[in-house]
Design an enzyme around this catalytic site. Structure first.
Site, PDB file in Angstrom:
ATOM      1  N   LEU A  53       2.574  -5.837  10.991  1.00 63.07           N
ATOM      2  CA  LEU A  53       2.996  -4.464  11.238  1.00 63.07           C
ATOM      3  C   LEU A  53       1.860  -3.566  10.758  1.00 63.07           C
ATOM      4  O   LEU A  53       1.234  -3.849   9.726  1.00 63.07           O
ATOM      5  CB  LEU A  53       4.269  -4.113  10.449  1.00 63.07           C
ATOM      6  N   ASP A  54       1.584  -2.487  11.480  1.00 71.19           N
ATOM      7  CA  ASP A  54       0.586  -1.528  11.015  1.00 71.19           C
ATOM      8  C   ASP A  54       0.975  -1.006   9.635  1.00 71.19           C
ATOM      9  O   ASP A  54       2.156  -0.969   9.279  1.00 71.19           O
ATOM     10  CB  ASP A  54       0.488  -0.348  11.984  1.00 71.19           C
ATOM     11  N   THR A  55      -0.013  -0.563   8.889  1.00 73.16           N
ATOM     12  CA  THR A  55       0.237  -0.056   7.536  1.00 73.16           C
ATOM     13  C   THR A  55       1.302   1.034   7.538  1.00 73.16           C
ATOM     14  O   THR A  55       2.205   1.046   6.689  1.00 73.16           O
ATOM     15  CB  THR A  55      -1.074   0.489   6.934  1.00 73.16           C
ATOM     16  N   ARG A 155       2.166   2.222  20.241  1.00 76.66           N
ATOM     17  CA  ARG A 155       1.446   3.489  20.048  1.00 76.66           C
ATOM     18  C   ARG A 155       0.684   3.885  21.318  1.00 76.66           C
ATOM     19  O   ARG A 155       0.725   5.052  21.743  1.00 76.66           O
ATOM     20  CB  ARG A 155       0.494   3.366  18.857  1.00 76.66           C
TER      21      ARG A 155
END
Length: 221
Positions: A53-55, A155
């Site tokens: 998962l992205d930060t 995104r």
């Protein structure tokens, strides 16, 4: 302690906080590995993240508790057997209510902007199903169900497929429009042979509620 959403002998699903990177940044600082020993919960090994998962992204993160489970769960992701459900807040409104985005993605890099993903005909196939859940204050709460798991897929699909980026996205949207990219991994279901699936739901993050949105699962209940 990071909240645990699911636990058995093979798997943990945690509710990863926004802002916590899975891998230690080059510049140092906190990372998920700081918490892995606490997440052993009596096991001899640290659990291992199965996916990324992205930060900025909060919510469901699957950890494998032994090497065999890691192999099986990784294969389930590769074979697109995992059901993933995300909530995202768009920094605007859209006219359509639901659909499917099919935009292949490719990675580019430049000295000025660093690396990013872009739609490209010769890129890797990426498919995301979506539907509008609510509108509040000129913002839109969207449910995303990605079929594929490309880097930055949701995104980029929001920005280029829907035409409105996620609120707070510093790469594909307007930096500073929110404290973080407003994306939350709300649900995860991983099938297992001969066993019930690993299934978890992460309650909506507080910063989503602060923008005027209710947790859709709680609303349905």
């Amino acid at each position: 302690m990071i909240p645990i959403l699911f636990e058995d002998g093979e798997a943990l699903v945690i509710d990863k906080p926004a802002g916590l990177p899975i891998e230690r940044p080059r510049a140092g600082g906190p990372a998920l590995e700081d918490h892995l020993s606490d997440l052993r919960l009596g096991f001899r090994r640290d659990p291992v993240p199965v996916h990324r998962l992205d930060t900025d992204t909060s919510g469901c993160l699957l950890l494998a508790r032994n090497p065999k489970a890691l192999v099986r769960f990784s294969r389930a992701f590769e074979e697109r057997l995992v059901e993933k459900r995300y909530l995202g807040i768009l920094g605007g409104t859209i006219e359509t209510q639901a659909g499917t985005i099919e935009l292949a993605l490719s990675k580019i890099s430049s000295a000025e902007k660093g690396w990013r993903m872009i739609p490209a005909r010769k890129g890797k196939a990426a498919v995301t199903h979506w539907r509008t859940l609510a509108v509040a204050g000129g913002l839109t709460l969207i449910e995303f169900r990605p079929e594929t798991g490309r880097t930055h897929q949701i995104r980029v699909h929001a920005a280029f497929g829907l035409g409105v980026p996620l609120l707070g996205d510093p790469v594909y949207g307007q930096k500073g429009s929110a404290p973080r990219t407003m994306l939350h991994a709300a649900g995860l279901s991983v099938p297992r042979d001969g066993k019930p699936p690993v299934a978890a739901h992460a309650p909506m993050a507080q910063d989503f509620a602060a923008l005027g949105f209710a947790d859709p699962l709680e609303s349905d209940g």
